[in-house]
Design a protein around this motif. Sequence first.
Motif, PDB file in Angstrom:
ATOM      1  N   HIS A 179     -39.606  25.381 -22.927  1.00  0.00           N
ATOM      2  CA  HIS A 179     -39.366  25.731 -21.523  1.00  0.00           C
ATOM      3  C   HIS A 179     -40.338  24.953 -20.637  1.00  0.00           C
ATOM      4  O   HIS A 179     -41.549  24.950 -20.890  1.00  0.00           O
ATOM      5  N   THR A 180     -39.831  24.345 -19.597  1.00  0.00           N
ATOM      6  CA  THR A 180     -40.573  23.628 -18.540  1.00  0.00           C
ATOM      7  C   THR A 180     -41.234  22.331 -19.008  1.00  0.00           C
ATOM      8  O   THR A 180     -41.796  21.614 -18.185  1.00  0.00           O
ATOM      9  N   GLN A 181     -41.160  21.982 -20.298  1.00  0.00           N
ATOM     10  CA  GLN A 181     -41.939  20.848 -20.782  1.00  0.00           C
ATOM     11  C   GLN A 181     -41.195  19.516 -20.652  1.00  0.00           C
ATOM     12  O   GLN A 181     -40.013  19.414 -20.975  1.00  0.00           O
ATOM     13  N   ASP A 182     -41.926  18.510 -20.193  1.00  0.00           N
ATOM     14  CA  ASP A 182     -41.468  17.125 -20.127  1.00  0.00           C
ATOM     15  C   ASP A 182     -42.547  16.298 -20.811  1.00  0.00           C
ATOM     16  O   ASP A 182     -43.683  16.220 -20.330  1.00  0.00           O
ATOM     17  N   VAL A 183     -42.222  15.674 -21.947  1.00  0.00           N
ATOM     18  CA  VAL A 183     -43.236  14.997 -22.768  1.00  0.00           C
ATOM     19  C   VAL A 183     -43.093  13.481 -22.743  1.00  0.00           C
ATOM     20  O   VAL A 183     -43.692  12.784 -23.568  1.00  0.00           O
ATOM     21  N   ARG A 184     -42.336  12.959 -21.793  1.00  0.00           N
ATOM     22  CA  ARG A 184     -42.099  11.510 -21.793  1.00  0.00           C
ATOM     23  C   ARG A 184     -43.394  10.706 -21.703  1.00  0.00           C
ATOM     24  O   ARG A 184     -43.542   9.668 -22.354  1.00  0.00           O
ATOM     25  N   ARG A 185     -44.341  11.160 -20.891  1.00  0.00           N
ATOM     26  CA  ARG A 185     -45.584  10.396 -20.745  1.00  0.00           C
ATOM     27  C   ARG A 185     -46.451  10.488 -21.994  1.00  0.00           C
ATOM     28  O   ARG A 185     -47.269   9.599 -22.245  1.00  0.00           O
ATOM     29  N   TRP A 186     -46.262  11.552 -22.768  1.00  0.00           N
ATOM     30  CA  TRP A 186     -47.092  11.718 -23.955  1.00  0.00           C
ATOM     31  C   TRP A 186     -46.606  10.870 -25.124  1.00  0.00           C
ATOM     32  O   TRP A 186     -47.409  10.221 -25.793  1.00  0.00           O
ATOM     33  N   ILE A 187     -45.289  10.889 -25.420  1.00  0.00           N
ATOM     34  CA  ILE A 187     -44.812  10.174 -26.610  1.00  0.00           C
ATOM     35  C   ILE A 187     -43.951   8.958 -26.279  1.00  0.00           C
ATOM     36  O   ILE A 187     -43.531   8.243 -27.183  1.00  0.00           O
ATOM     37  N   GLY A 188     -43.704   8.689 -24.988  1.00  0.00           N
ATOM     38  CA  GLY A 188     -43.035   7.466 -24.588  1.00  0.00           C
ATOM     39  C   GLY A 188     -41.521   7.520 -24.703  1.00  0.00           C
ATOM     40  O   GLY A 188     -40.953   8.445 -25.287  1.00  0.00           O
ATOM     41  N   THR A 189     -40.882   6.510 -24.140  1.00  0.00           N
ATOM     42  CA  THR A 189     -39.420   6.425 -24.132  1.00  0.00           C
ATOM     43  C   THR A 189     -38.956   5.072 -24.641  1.00  0.00           C
ATOM     44  O   THR A 189     -39.732   4.115 -24.745  1.00  0.00           O
ATOM     45  N   THR A 190     -37.673   4.988 -24.945  1.00  0.00           N
ATOM     46  CA  THR A 190     -37.082   3.735 -25.430  1.00  0.00           C
ATOM     47  C   THR A 190     -36.438   2.931 -24.308  1.00  0.00           C
ATOM     48  O   THR A 190     -36.069   1.774 -24.522  1.00  0.00           O
ATOM     49  N   THR A 191     -36.286   3.538 -23.142  1.00  0.00           N
ATOM     50  CA  THR A 191     -35.664   2.871 -22.005  1.00  0.00           C
ATOM     51  C   THR A 191     -36.485   3.144 -20.748  1.00  0.00           C
ATOM     52  O   THR A 191     -37.272   4.095 -20.705  1.00  0.00           O
ATOM     53  N   PRO A 192     -36.319   2.335 -19.696  1.00  0.00           N
ATOM     54  CA  PRO A 192     -37.008   2.608 -18.435  1.00  0.00           C
ATOM     55  C   PRO A 192     -36.611   3.977 -17.879  1.00  0.00           C
ATOM     56  O   PRO A 192     -35.502   4.459 -18.117  1.00  0.00           O
ATOM     57  N   GLN A 193     -37.513   4.592 -17.151  1.00  0.00           N
ATOM     58  CA  GLN A 193     -37.281   5.890 -16.532  1.00  0.00           C
ATOM     59  C   GLN A 193     -37.470   5.736 -15.024  1.00  0.00           C
ATOM     60  O   GLN A 193     -38.570   5.382 -14.572  1.00  0.00           O
ATOM     61  N   PRO A 194     -36.442   5.973 -14.224  1.00  0.00           N
ATOM     62  CA  PRO A 194     -36.526   5.696 -12.784  1.00  0.00           C
ATOM     63  C   PRO A 194     -37.709   6.358 -12.088  1.00  0.00           C
ATOM     64  O   PRO A 194     -38.305   5.764 -11.182  1.00  0.00           O
ATOM     65  N   ASP A 195     -38.086   7.553 -12.519  1.00  0.00           N
ATOM     66  CA  ASP A 195     -39.155   8.270 -11.828  1.00  0.00           C
ATOM     67  C   ASP A 195     -40.549   7.936 -12.352  1.00  0.00           C
ATOM     68  O   ASP A 195     -41.544   8.213 -11.684  1.00  0.00           O
ATOM     69  N   PRO A 198     -39.655   2.345 -13.766  1.00  0.00           N
ATOM     70  CA  PRO A 198     -38.299   1.828 -13.533  1.00  0.00           C
ATOM     71  C   PRO A 198     -37.996   0.480 -14.178  1.00  0.00           C
ATOM     72  O   PRO A 198     -36.821   0.134 -14.336  1.00  0.00           O
ATOM     73  N   ASP A 199     -39.026  -0.262 -14.573  1.00  0.00           N
ATOM     74  CA  ASP A 199     -38.789  -1.625 -15.072  1.00  0.00           C
ATOM     75  C   ASP A 199     -39.003  -1.789 -16.571  1.00  0.00           C
ATOM     76  O   ASP A 199     -38.668  -2.831 -17.127  1.00  0.00           O
ATOM     77  N   ALA A 200     -39.571  -0.779 -17.214  1.00  0.00           N
ATOM     78  CA  ALA A 200     -39.858  -0.890 -18.640  1.00  0.00           C
ATOM     79  C   ALA A 200     -39.946   0.503 -19.232  1.00  0.00           C
ATOM     80  O   ALA A 200     -40.180   1.485 -18.517  1.00  0.00           O
ATOM     81  N   PRO A 201     -39.748   0.624 -20.553  1.00  0.00           N
ATOM     82  CA  PRO A 201     -39.920   1.947 -21.178  1.00  0.00           C
ATOM     83  C   PRO A 201     -41.317   2.513 -20.917  1.00  0.00           C
ATOM     84  O   PRO A 201     -42.274   1.768 -20.718  1.00  0.00           O
TER      85      PRO A 201
END
Length: 380
Positions: A179-195, A198-201
């Motif tokens: 609930h409420t958790q967003d972990v993108r900054r912790w474990i990273g992504t495979t594609t760019p994230q607009p927020d 925006p230019d790189a994973p």
Amino acid sequence: MTLSATQPPSERERLTIARPDSAASPFTAIDVLQPARDIDGGYGARLRALRTAAADFKSEFLTTGKPDYVETFDLTGVPYPTKFGLWRAAVTPAPLLKITNRLTVIRWTETGGRVRTLLFEPSDGRLGANTPYLVKLYNSLPKQIRDREITTHATVKSVLANLGIKPQDVDYLAFDHLHTQDVRRWIGTTTPQPDLSPDAPVEPYFPNAKLLVQRYELEAMADLHPLQVPWYQPETYRDLRPEGLLPLDGDVLLGPGVAFLSTPGHAYGNHSLVLNTDTGVWVMSENVIAAEAMTPEHSKIPGLARWARSIGQEVILNANTIETTAEQYNSIIIEKAIADPAQADPRFLQFFPTSELTGLFLNPGTKPTFSHLHLKHGQF
């Protein structure tokens, strides 16, 4: 893409959630509790069996040893509806209560001598505030109230910097539920994230860490039930790095005196952290928000003791989604049977809520009778 709580599941677009690597779990499966969860006869029969199974688990768990170090750190204080946190029991005009979210840092040494580091509840407060329910709640509060109810004590990064823990030294991340958790900054992504990027994973802040999560909860992100929708940010799990995910299937022993037990209810994928320390066994989750919710007969919060006595229930649930209420009750009884009495006041247990009830003058009738506030075991 828009996910609406008013759309039936068949009409919502199903998300594609990041698929984790297929590597086998490095942890030891625990098989003591599951037979009791599975017996026929309904929740009442399972409850009776789980009391015995929990005692059996505790006896075995105590033989596994102790972690090297455990410590909690305050991160944020946030408002939360009283009707959820003290489900049906509290007698107060306050629609909100306050809870404090804490990070727990755990270290243990494996048999071969390797030191492992787990961050439990490493909430990214800025991104977590984008959860639909929280957006609606925070926007409804006047600024002067919001400033009192929402407080920041520290961040995950600042806590680790003060301890001298480098991001690359963190092995595992975990929450009792997502609930409420967003972990993108912790474990990273495979594609760019607009927020975020925006230019790189998104590059992972913890490049070697894996998120430990019950497989059911991760897979359920793809098609949430309307009861679940307000509390999750499923789109943030679509592009996570697969190598940053490690699903768990039920109960596991991570290391000496460190285990996760599946405790569904508050969320179906809920699991509780169990720790063996110098003061005995501790349990952490958000199935309840105060230690006194485990022993409400000793609570001085108006209404709790009377409600529990009149209704014949021995615990006070933290119930916002009410996905499986009876199962949550049974899960809390597991936690209650395992946690040792608190040394400061043995009427209460060493159950440390991951979001602990915190008194605030704006919320009359919600001041806790007893609070743990801080836990430390061993030396860093």
